[in-house]
Design a protein around this motif. Structure first.
Motif, mmCIF file in Angstrom:
data_model
loop_
_atom_site.group_PDB
_atom_site.id
_atom_site.type_symbol
_atom_site.label_atom_id
_atom_site.label_comp_id
_atom_site.label_asym_id
_atom_site.label_seq_id
_atom_site.Cartn_x
_atom_site.Cartn_y
_atom_site.Cartn_z
ATOM 1 N N ALA A 74 22.023 3.466 -52.153
ATOM 2 C CA ALA A 74 21.961 4.669 -52.995
ATOM 3 C C ALA A 74 22.343 5.911 -52.200
ATOM 4 N N LEU A 75 21.872 5.991 -50.965
ATOM 5 C CA LEU A 75 22.166 7.164 -50.142
ATOM 6 C C LEU A 75 23.651 7.248 -49.791
ATOM 7 N N THR A 76 24.284 6.104 -49.648
ATOM 8 C CA THR A 76 25.719 6.086 -49.385
ATOM 9 C C THR A 76 26.488 6.652 -50.577
ATOM 10 N N LYS A 77 26.043 6.298 -51.790
ATOM 11 C CA LYS A 77 26.667 6.839 -53.011
ATOM 12 C C LYS A 77 26.463 8.348 -53.098
ATOM 13 N N ILE A 78 25.288 8.782 -52.689
ATOM 14 C CA ILE A 78 24.940 10.198 -52.786
ATOM 15 C C ILE A 78 25.675 11.043 -51.750
ATOM 16 N N LYS A 79 25.832 10.504 -50.568
ATOM 17 C CA LYS A 79 26.285 11.282 -49.406
ATOM 18 C C LYS A 79 27.565 12.066 -49.642
ATOM 19 N N ASP A 80 28.532 11.475 -50.298
ATOM 20 C CA ASP A 80 29.838 12.114 -50.442
ATOM 21 C C ASP A 80 29.945 13.011 -51.673
ATOM 22 N N LYS A 81 28.856 13.158 -52.420
ATOM 23 C CA LYS A 81 28.887 14.029 -53.593
ATOM 24 C C LYS A 81 28.671 15.485 -53.191
ATOM 25 N N ASP A 82 29.068 16.363 -54.072
ATOM 26 C CA ASP A 82 28.896 17.803 -53.851
ATOM 27 C C ASP A 82 27.557 18.223 -54.460
ATOM 28 N N PHE A 83 26.571 18.500 -53.620
ATOM 29 C CA PHE A 83 25.254 18.887 -54.125
ATOM 30 C C PHE A 83 24.562 19.820 -53.136
ATOM 31 N N ASP A 84 23.541 20.519 -53.639
ATOM 32 C CA ASP A 84 22.838 21.516 -52.828
ATOM 33 C C ASP A 84 21.449 21.066 -52.390
ATOM 34 N N ALA A 85 20.887 20.077 -53.072
ATOM 35 C CA ALA A 85 19.526 19.634 -52.745
ATOM 36 C C ALA A 85 19.268 18.275 -53.380
ATOM 37 N N GLN B 50 15.931 7.738 -43.631
ATOM 38 C CA GLN B 50 17.249 7.128 -43.737
ATOM 39 C C GLN B 50 18.324 8.141 -44.114
ATOM 40 N N ALA B 51 17.966 9.104 -44.968
ATOM 41 C CA ALA B 51 18.933 10.136 -45.358
ATOM 42 C C ALA B 51 19.337 10.984 -44.159
ATOM 43 N N ARG B 52 18.344 11.413 -43.400
ATOM 44 C CA ARG B 52 18.654 12.221 -42.217
ATOM 45 C C ARG B 52 19.441 11.409 -41.194
ATOM 46 N N GLY B 53 19.115 10.132 -41.087
ATOM 47 C CA GLY B 53 19.830 9.267 -40.162
ATOM 48 C C GLY B 53 21.290 9.086 -40.527
ATOM 49 N N MET B 54 21.615 9.279 -41.821
ATOM 50 C CA MET B 54 22.999 9.164 -42.297
ATOM 51 C C MET B 54 23.725 10.504 -42.274
ATOM 52 N N GLY B 55 23.014 11.543 -41.822
ATOM 53 C CA GLY B 55 23.647 12.853 -41.733
ATOM 54 C C GLY B 55 23.481 13.714 -42.975
ATOM 55 N N ILE B 56 22.663 13.284 -43.925
ATOM 56 C CA ILE B 56 22.390 14.095 -45.115
ATOM 57 C C ILE B 56 21.328 15.123 -44.741
ATOM 58 N N ASP B 57 21.738 16.391 -44.667
ATOM 59 C CA ASP B 57 20.833 17.420 -44.166
ATOM 60 C C ASP B 57 20.408 18.438 -45.226
ATOM 61 N N LYS B 58 20.725 18.184 -46.489
ATOM 62 C CA LYS B 58 20.366 19.103 -47.559
ATOM 63 C C LYS B 58 18.846 19.135 -47.759
ATOM 64 N N PRO B 59 18.333 20.221 -48.354
ATOM 65 C CA PRO B 59 16.890 20.276 -48.634
ATOM 66 C C PRO B 59 16.446 19.109 -49.513
ATOM 67 N N ILE B 60 15.270 18.583 -49.222
ATOM 68 C CA ILE B 60 14.670 17.527 -50.040
ATOM 69 C C ILE B 60 13.351 18.062 -50.579
ATOM 70 N N ILE B 61 13.181 17.996 -51.909
ATOM 71 C CA ILE B 61 12.027 18.594 -52.566
ATOM 72 C C ILE B 61 11.265 17.534 -53.345
ATOM 73 N N GLY B 62 9.946 17.538 -53.198
ATOM 74 C CA GLY B 62 9.121 16.573 -53.919
ATOM 75 C C GLY B 62 7.861 17.192 -54.478
ATOM 76 N N GLY B 63 7.087 16.376 -55.162
ATOM 77 C CA GLY B 63 5.805 16.812 -55.703
ATOM 78 C C GLY B 63 4.700 16.590 -54.702
ATOM 79 N N ASP B 64 3.472 16.560 -55.194
ATOM 80 C CA ASP B 64 2.344 16.413 -54.280
ATOM 81 C C ASP B 64 2.226 15.003 -53.718
ATOM 82 N N GLY B 65 3.084 14.099 -54.167
ATOM 83 C CA GLY B 65 3.110 12.750 -53.615
ATOM 84 C C GLY B 65 3.557 12.685 -52.173
ATOM 85 N N PHE B 66 4.173 13.780 -51.680
ATOM 86 C CA PHE B 66 4.590 13.826 -50.275
ATOM 87 C C PHE B 66 3.396 14.060 -49.346
#
Length: 386
Positions: free
Chosen positions: A221-232, A248-264
């Motif tokens: 899934a992260l590979t599919k996401i990586k090459d898309k144009d997105f802000d977060a 895994q996202a950071r390990g693949m070089g995806i450095d965009k903000p990641i936002i979650g709920g209180d589950g984090f």
């Protein structure tokens, strides 16, 4: 007087999250309830002390027990000591229901605190209601959970509230126009936040991916996401998978903000993500010490550290407040039904997580915070509204 405190993630860990079922049909209740003993007030704990979400349940058990110890040391309730009947629901909904039955029929408790999660709460409330015993979940968040439930009380904000907050924050604070939505599709908690986010977000969702509880490899899934144009990336889910996704996202070089709920919330999130990769992370919490806190919250922090030699999570703080809410409602009460009636009248109760008032459906809306994490530590928090 208020002071500022900066704590590690664990102290900032919050609430909850939470897998759940739909609206519960509890049936008729015992209108007389359980009588309150002449010498003690029995309160049952129904927490996830082992199993998949033990991080939440053990934190709540600690916070709740601290409150009991303080109340008893101060003379109890109307001169009566609180007697705790503490049972582990093993993070299983069927066990939560069984524990509830045991507490109200065998132990004859006057109130139940817990479970932590919405699913377990949905399973536990029917038996409590039939016995005429109020149940307060410190951290269940599913929308509609209390509808038609006269004996159920919820101590924190709902899933839809979180989805709206994330939408507003992403748009107005992070200036994100395009986002990836990556949701735990096995969790009603996560799906509830995702639905609310979709309904509220005015920008573009360029990818809408899902995972399920127990997944460990997110590379496809992260590979599919990586090459898309997105802000977060908006990531509704629990710490168990969310931490791994961040890693895994950071390990693949995806450095965009990641936002979650209180589950984090929880130290386990950082353990899964690793401190090195847990940066540019934002998540919702119901409790913060990086902004002005009350003297009551300061005293709670100090007492919790002294008792457990660790910082409290928001789950601990919510459970602590829940016990005090029950104790306040038990003043002058003769039966468990009296406690329920008094809880329903609660307005502007001042706790360590802020003021609590119950609406007609026994839900509460609390102050929410958006936490900013870098290098595995929360370094900022701000009050947020939907």
């Amino acid at each position: 007087m208020k002071k500022k405190f900066a704590l590690s993630l664990v102290a900032l860990a919050s609430t909850a999250l939470l897998a759940a079922c739909g609206e519960v049909k509890s049936g008729a209740s015992n209108t007389t309830g359980n009588p309150i003993d002449e010498k003690v007030v029995k309160i049952g704990f129904n927490f996830e002390e082992t199993g998949a979400v033990a991080s939440y349940g053990t934190s709540e058990q600690k916070g709740a027990q601290l409150a009991v110890d303080e109340i008893n040391a101060a003379g109890g309730i109307d001169g009566k000591q609180i007697e705790v009947v503490d049972k582990d629901n093993k993070s299983e909904t069927a066990e939560a229901a069984s524990v509830s039955t045991n507490l109200v029929t065998q132990s004859k408790v006057a109130a139940i605190v817990g479970p932590a999660t919405s699913g377990a709460t949905a399973a536990a409330v029917a038996n409590a209601t039939q016995a005429g015993v109020p149940l307060i979940s410190p951290s269940a968040t599913q929308d509609g959970l209390t509808k038609g439930q006269d004996f159920l009380f919820i101590g924190t904000f709902q899933d839809s509230f979180q989805g709206k907050i994330i939408s507003n924050y992403v748009s107005n604070k992070l200036n994100a126009k395009k986002v990836v939505l990556y949701t735990d599709n096995s969790s009603d908690y996560a799906k509830g936040i995702a639905k609310s986010f979709r309904d509220s977000f005015k920008g573009e969702i360029v990818a809408d991916e899902t995972f399920v509880s127990g997944d460990t490899d997110f590379q496809a899934a992260l590979t599919k996401i990586k090459d898309k144009d997105f802000d977060a990336i908006v990531l509704p889910g629990y710490y168990t998978e969310a931490g791994k996704i961040v890693n895994q996202a950071r390990g693949m070089g995806i450095d965009k903000p990641i936002i979650g709920g209180d589950g984090f919330n929880g130290a386990e999130f950082v353990q899964q993500a690793t401190a090195e990769r847990a940066s540019n992370i934002y998540f919702i919490s119901g409790f913060s010490t990086t902004v002005d806190v009350s003297d009551k919250a300061k005293a709670f922090l100090e007492a919790y550290r002294a008792k457990y030699n660790e910082d409290p999570s928001t789950f601990a703080a919510l459970a602590y407040d829940s016990v005090y809410l029950v104790a306040n409602a038990a003043k002058g009460a003769k039966t468990s039904v009296d406690i329920k009636n008094n809880l329903a009248k609660t307005q502007n109760f001042e706790g360590v997580t802020g003021q609590t008032s119950f609406d007609a459906d026994h839900n509460t809306v609390k102050t929410a915070f958006m936490m900013t994490m870098n290098n595995g530590k929360v370094d900022a928090a701000e009050v947020v509204k939907p």
